[in-house]
Design a protein around this motif. Structure first.
Motif, PDB file in Angstrom:
ATOM      1  N   VAL A  85       0.836  -1.208   0.000  1.00 21.76           N
ATOM      2  CA  VAL A  85       0.000   0.000   0.000  1.00 21.76           C
ATOM      3  C   VAL A  85       0.867   1.254   0.000  1.00 21.76           C
ATOM      4  O   VAL A  85       0.656   2.180  -0.799  1.00 21.76           O
ATOM      5  CB  VAL A  85      -0.946  -0.006   1.225  1.00 21.76           C
ATOM      6  CG1 VAL A  85      -1.590   1.369   1.407  1.00 21.76           C
ATOM      7  CG2 VAL A  85      -2.026  -1.064   1.047  1.00 21.76           C
ATOM      8  N   MET A  86       1.866   1.298   0.863  1.00 18.48           N
ATOM      9  CA  MET A  86       2.690   2.503   0.983  1.00 18.48           C
ATOM     10  C   MET A  86       3.601   2.687  -0.218  1.00 18.48           C
ATOM     11  O   MET A  86       3.841   3.812  -0.664  1.00 18.48           O
ATOM     12  CB  MET A  86       3.520   2.450   2.274  1.00 18.48           C
ATOM     13  CG  MET A  86       2.694   2.468   3.549  1.00 18.48           C
ATOM     14  SD  MET A  86       1.430   3.779   3.599  1.00 18.48           S
ATOM     15  CE  MET A  86       2.395   5.261   3.367  1.00 18.48           C
ATOM     16  N   ILE A  87       4.134   1.601  -0.762  1.00 26.32           N
ATOM     17  CA  ILE A  87       4.954   1.708  -1.973  1.00 26.32           C
ATOM     18  C   ILE A  87       4.095   2.191  -3.133  1.00 26.32           C
ATOM     19  O   ILE A  87       4.562   2.951  -3.989  1.00 26.32           O
ATOM     20  CB  ILE A  87       5.610   0.344  -2.288  1.00 26.32           C
ATOM     21  CG1 ILE A  87       6.667   0.024  -1.229  1.00 26.32           C
ATOM     22  CG2 ILE A  87       6.240   0.350  -3.680  1.00 26.32           C
ATOM     23  CD1 ILE A  87       7.235  -1.382  -1.333  1.00 26.32           C
ATOM     24  N   GLY A  88       2.825   1.782  -3.157  1.00 28.48           N
ATOM     25  CA  GLY A  88       1.916   2.256  -4.189  1.00 28.48           C
ATOM     26  C   GLY A  88       1.687   3.757  -4.119  1.00 28.48           C
ATOM     27  O   GLY A  88       1.730   4.459  -5.136  1.00 28.48           O
ATOM     28  N   ALA A  94       5.396   9.694  -8.459  1.00 29.57           N
ATOM     29  CA  ALA A  94       6.204   9.746  -9.679  1.00 29.57           C
ATOM     30  C   ALA A  94       5.318   9.826 -10.916  1.00 29.57           C
ATOM     31  O   ALA A  94       5.450  10.736 -11.731  1.00 29.57           O
ATOM     32  CB  ALA A  94       7.112   8.525  -9.760  1.00 29.57           C
ATOM     33  N   ILE A  95       4.386   8.882 -11.035  1.00 31.62           N
ATOM     34  CA  ILE A  95       3.472   8.843 -12.177  1.00 31.62           C
ATOM     35  C   ILE A  95       2.072   8.558 -11.647  1.00 31.62           C
ATOM     36  O   ILE A  95       1.861   7.542 -10.977  1.00 31.62           O
ATOM     37  CB  ILE A  95       3.876   7.757 -13.188  1.00 31.62           C
ATOM     38  CG1 ILE A  95       5.279   8.035 -13.736  1.00 31.62           C
ATOM     39  CG2 ILE A  95       2.880   7.703 -14.338  1.00 31.62           C
ATOM     40  CD1 ILE A  95       5.788   6.989 -14.694  1.00 31.62           C
ATOM     41  N   PRO A  96       1.101   9.433 -11.908  1.00 28.45           N
ATOM     42  CA  PRO A  96      -0.264   9.220 -11.413  1.00 28.45           C
ATOM     43  C   PRO A  96      -0.825   7.864 -11.848  1.00 28.45           C
ATOM     44  O   PRO A  96      -0.634   7.427 -12.984  1.00 28.45           O
ATOM     45  CB  PRO A  96      -1.049  10.379 -12.062  1.00 28.45           C
ATOM     46  CG  PRO A  96      -0.021  11.431 -12.325  1.00 28.45           C
ATOM     47  CD  PRO A  96       1.241  10.690 -12.655  1.00 28.45           C
ATOM     48  N   ARG A  97      -1.488   7.190 -10.913  1.00 28.22           N
ATOM     49  CA  ARG A  97      -2.128   5.905 -11.091  1.00 28.22           C
ATOM     50  C   ARG A  97      -1.157   4.750 -11.289  1.00 28.22           C
ATOM     51  O   ARG A  97      -1.575   3.620 -11.489  1.00 28.22           O
ATOM     52  CB  ARG A  97      -3.113   5.930 -12.290  1.00 28.22           C
ATOM     53  CG  ARG A  97      -4.171   7.017 -12.207  1.00 28.22           C
ATOM     54  CD  ARG A  97      -5.344   6.593 -11.310  1.00 28.22           C
ATOM     55  NE  ARG A  97      -5.018   6.618  -9.905  1.00 28.22           N
ATOM     56  CZ  ARG A  97      -5.084   7.703  -9.128  1.00 28.22           C
ATOM     57  NH1 ARG A  97      -5.425   8.845  -9.622  1.00 28.22           N
ATOM     58  NH2 ARG A  97      -4.791   7.628  -7.849  1.00 28.22           N
ATOM     59  N   MET A  98       0.147   5.034 -11.255  1.00 26.11           N
ATOM     60  CA  MET A  98       1.129   3.960 -11.329  1.00 26.11           C
ATOM     61  C   MET A  98       1.136   3.140 -10.047  1.00 26.11           C
ATOM     62  O   MET A  98       1.505   1.963 -10.040  1.00 26.11           O
ATOM     63  CB  MET A  98       2.516   4.546 -11.592  1.00 26.11           C
ATOM     64  CG  MET A  98       3.649   3.520 -11.647  1.00 26.11           C
ATOM     65  SD  MET A  98       3.431   2.281 -12.946  1.00 26.11           S
ATOM     66  CE  MET A  98       3.629   3.314 -14.403  1.00 26.11           C
ATOM     67  N   GLY A  99       0.716   3.750  -8.945  1.00 25.99           N
ATOM     68  CA  GLY A  99       0.772   3.093  -7.654  1.00 25.99           C
ATOM     69  C   GLY A  99      -0.043   1.827  -7.575  1.00 25.99           C
ATOM     70  O   GLY A  99       0.366   0.853  -6.916  1.00 25.99           O
ATOM     71  N   GLU A 100      -1.207   1.801  -8.222  1.00 26.18           N
ATOM     72  CA  GLU A 100      -2.052   0.610  -8.182  1.00 26.18           C
ATOM     73  C   GLU A 100      -1.335  -0.599  -8.777  1.00 26.18           C
ATOM     74  O   GLU A 100      -1.391  -1.706  -8.236  1.00 26.18           O
ATOM     75  CB  GLU A 100      -3.366   0.863  -8.936  1.00 26.18           C
ATOM     76  CG  GLU A 100      -4.388   1.693  -8.184  1.00 26.18           C
ATOM     77  CD  GLU A 100      -4.071   3.186  -8.198  1.00 26.18           C
ATOM     78  OE1 GLU A 100      -3.034   3.577  -8.784  1.00 26.18           O
ATOM     79  OE2 GLU A 100      -4.860   3.963  -7.620  1.00 26.18           O
ATOM     80  N   PHE A 101      -0.644  -0.390  -9.896  1.00 28.42           N
ATOM     81  CA  PHE A 101       0.079  -1.490 -10.538  1.00 28.42           C
ATOM     82  C   PHE A 101       1.322  -1.867  -9.735  1.00 28.42           C
ATOM     83  O   PHE A 101       1.636  -3.054  -9.591  1.00 28.42           O
ATOM     84  CB  PHE A 101       0.464  -1.083 -11.968  1.00 28.42           C
ATOM     85  CG  PHE A 101      -0.705  -0.799 -12.856  1.00 28.42           C
ATOM     86  CD1 PHE A 101      -1.396  -1.832 -13.471  1.00 28.42           C
ATOM     87  CD2 PHE A 101      -1.129   0.501 -13.066  1.00 28.42           C
ATOM     88  CE1 PHE A 101      -2.484  -1.572 -14.292  1.00 28.42           C
ATOM     89  CE2 PHE A 101      -2.220   0.775 -13.881  1.00 28.42           C
ATOM     90  CZ  PHE A 101      -2.903  -0.266 -14.501  1.00 28.42           C
ATOM     91  N   THR A 102       2.021  -0.858  -9.205  1.00 24.32           N
ATOM     92  CA  THR A 102       3.219  -1.132  -8.411  1.00 24.32           C
ATOM     93  C   THR A 102       2.868  -1.918  -7.160  1.00 24.32           C
ATOM     94  O   THR A 102       3.548  -2.884  -6.800  1.00 24.32           O
ATOM     95  CB  THR A 102       3.898   0.190  -8.014  1.00 24.32           C
ATOM     96  OG1 THR A 102       4.167   0.954  -9.191  1.00 24.32           O
ATOM     97  CG2 THR A 102       5.190  -0.069  -7.266  1.00 24.32           C
ATOM     98  N   ARG A 103       1.803  -1.494  -6.503  1.00 25.49           N
ATOM     99  CA  ARG A 103       1.346  -2.166  -5.281  1.00 25.49           C
ATOM    100  C   ARG A 103       1.053  -3.634  -5.547  1.00 25.49           C
ATOM    101  O   ARG A 103       1.508  -4.513  -4.795  1.00 25.49           O
ATOM    102  CB  ARG A 103       0.098  -1.443  -4.781  1.00 25.49           C
ATOM    103  CG  ARG A 103      -0.718  -2.161  -3.734  1.00 25.49           C
ATOM    104  CD  ARG A 103      -1.941  -1.302  -3.425  1.00 25.49           C
ATOM    105  NE  ARG A 103      -2.957  -1.981  -2.687  1.00 25.49           N
ATOM    106  CZ  ARG A 103      -4.152  -1.463  -2.409  1.00 25.49           C
ATOM    107  NH1 ARG A 103      -4.441  -0.245  -2.818  1.00 25.49           N
ATOM    108  NH2 ARG A 103      -5.043  -2.135  -1.717  1.00 25.49           N
ATOM    109  N   CYS A 104       0.330  -3.919  -6.614  1.00 28.87           N
ATOM    110  CA  CYS A 104      -0.012  -5.307  -6.941  1.00 28.87           C
ATOM    111  C   CYS A 104       1.231  -6.089  -7.373  1.00 28.87           C
ATOM    112  O   CYS A 104       1.368  -7.277  -7.062  1.00 28.87           O
ATOM    113  CB  CYS A 104      -1.060  -5.342  -8.049  1.00 28.87           C
ATOM    114  SG  CYS A 104      -2.631  -4.605  -7.594  1.00 28.87           S
ATOM    115  N   GLY A 105       2.133  -5.412  -8.076  1.00 29.56           N
ATOM    116  CA  GLY A 105       3.331  -6.088  -8.563  1.00 29.56           C
ATOM    117  C   GLY A 105       4.232  -6.565  -7.443  1.00 29.56           C
ATOM    118  O   GLY A 105       4.698  -7.717  -7.450  1.00 29.56           O
TER     119      GLY A 105
END
Length: 333
Positions: A85-88, A94-105
């Protein structure tokens, strides 16, 4: 073009948009006055409280995500859930909405849960979050109707954007054309390996989205959802007590500014920079005397509040980035 080139380009584009919006809001600001306000007018004891409440809200979000993944038969550990969650949130800066993919990854890597399933649960979370934001907005509209009308009357550009967005042929074209294009591509790829891979991905995504229907502890899930948005509001409202001039405004003024700021966060810029500031300052000025001094203080409030939230995302996000592999390596040993 290499993928990392594209990511850097996206980052620079969104960063330029963010800085431009920030400049528009603060171009007339006397920075010496702002510095003086931050040094002399702020009660930093409340800043510490805001940080604690903000981190607690993300812990509760991690607990709620656990319930969703557990309903699919894919339990994840609380630490990895919180780290993700926090990494997301950190990635969204850095890039809007990138957090959702990063969090899941990152969680998929360490918990060995299929990425599409995790992404589906995040989509379900976003739908629930939108419901709570709309509920807050409804409360504000009903209780602060006169103030909302005054805001729209004094900010014709905002009203015109909402109206034009609803009547934009581009929006309706996207609504109609995108589903048709997806269906057409699906038909063209019939029988190919690409369709098989897409089928597996979409099946996992669907399972994740529908995971909410299988949650066994639904009462606890609802409690977590209410608590998350209650803590979000308190995190913002407690910032009112950082300044003497906002401490007297009351809870409804805080809720109005919170809702305005939440819609500012939807803007496709890093962390809502500029757009969030404009919306919060505009909301505060509905309740403050329209004088240059009060507008300058409202800008100081927005600057500090956004800075606190950003600091939490950066500081905790970096700690989680470092702790995530260390924690999982130690756990595996």
């Amino acid at each position: 073009m290499h993928s990392w080139y594209k990511q850097i380009l996206k980052f620079l584009v969104f960063l330029c948009i963010s800085l431009f919006l920030f400049w528009l809001v603060y171009r007339d600001q006397n920075w010496n006055d702002l510095r003086r306000a931050l040094e002399e007018e702020v009660n930093y004891s409340w800043v510490a409280v805001v940080c604690v409440v903000g981190i607690l809200s993300h812990v509760v979000r991690a607990l709620r995500w656990q319930l969703l993944t557990l309903s699919m038969g894919c339990p994840i550990r609380l630490m990895n859930s919180f780290f993700g969650v926090m990494i997301g949130y950190f990635a969204n800066l850095a890039i809007p909405r990138m957090g959702e993919f990063t969090r899941c990854g990152v969680v998929s890597k360490y918990e060995h849960v299929p990425f599409p399933k995790l992404l589906g649960t995040v989509v379900a979370e976003r739908v629930i979050d939108m419901f709570f934001l709309l509920a807050y907005m409804l409360i504000v509209i009903v209780s602060q109707f006169r103030e909302i009308l005054f805001f729209l009357d004094t900010n014709k550009g905002v009203e015109e954007r909402f109206v034009s967005l609803a009547h934009s042929w581009k929006i309706w074209m996207v609504i109609v054309v995108v589903p048709l294009a997806v269906y057409g591509m699906w038909r063209l790829c019939r029988g190919t390996k690409l369709q098989q891979r897409l089928g597996v991905f979409l099946s996992g995504l669907k399972e994740g989205i529908l995971a909410i229907r299988k949650v066994k502890q639904m009462g606890l899930f609802v409690f977590y959802s209410v608590l998350i948005w209650g803590l979000y509001f308190l995190m913002f409202y407690f910032c009112f007590f950082c300044f003497e001039f906002t401490s007297r405004l009351g809870m409804m003024a805080g809720m109005t500014a919170f809702v305005f700021g939440s819609f500012g966060m939807v803007a496709p810029v890093q962390g809502g920079i500029g757009a969030w500031h404009f919306m919060v300052i505009s909301a505060l000025m509905l309740y403050l005397p329209h004088t240059p001094e009060m507008e300058s203080m409202a800008k100081a409030f927005a600057f500090l509040t956004h800075g606190i939230m950003t600091f939490v995302y950066i500081a905790v996000g970096i700690v989680c980035l470092i702790a995530l592999p260390l924690y999982n390596t130690a756990r595996n040993k």
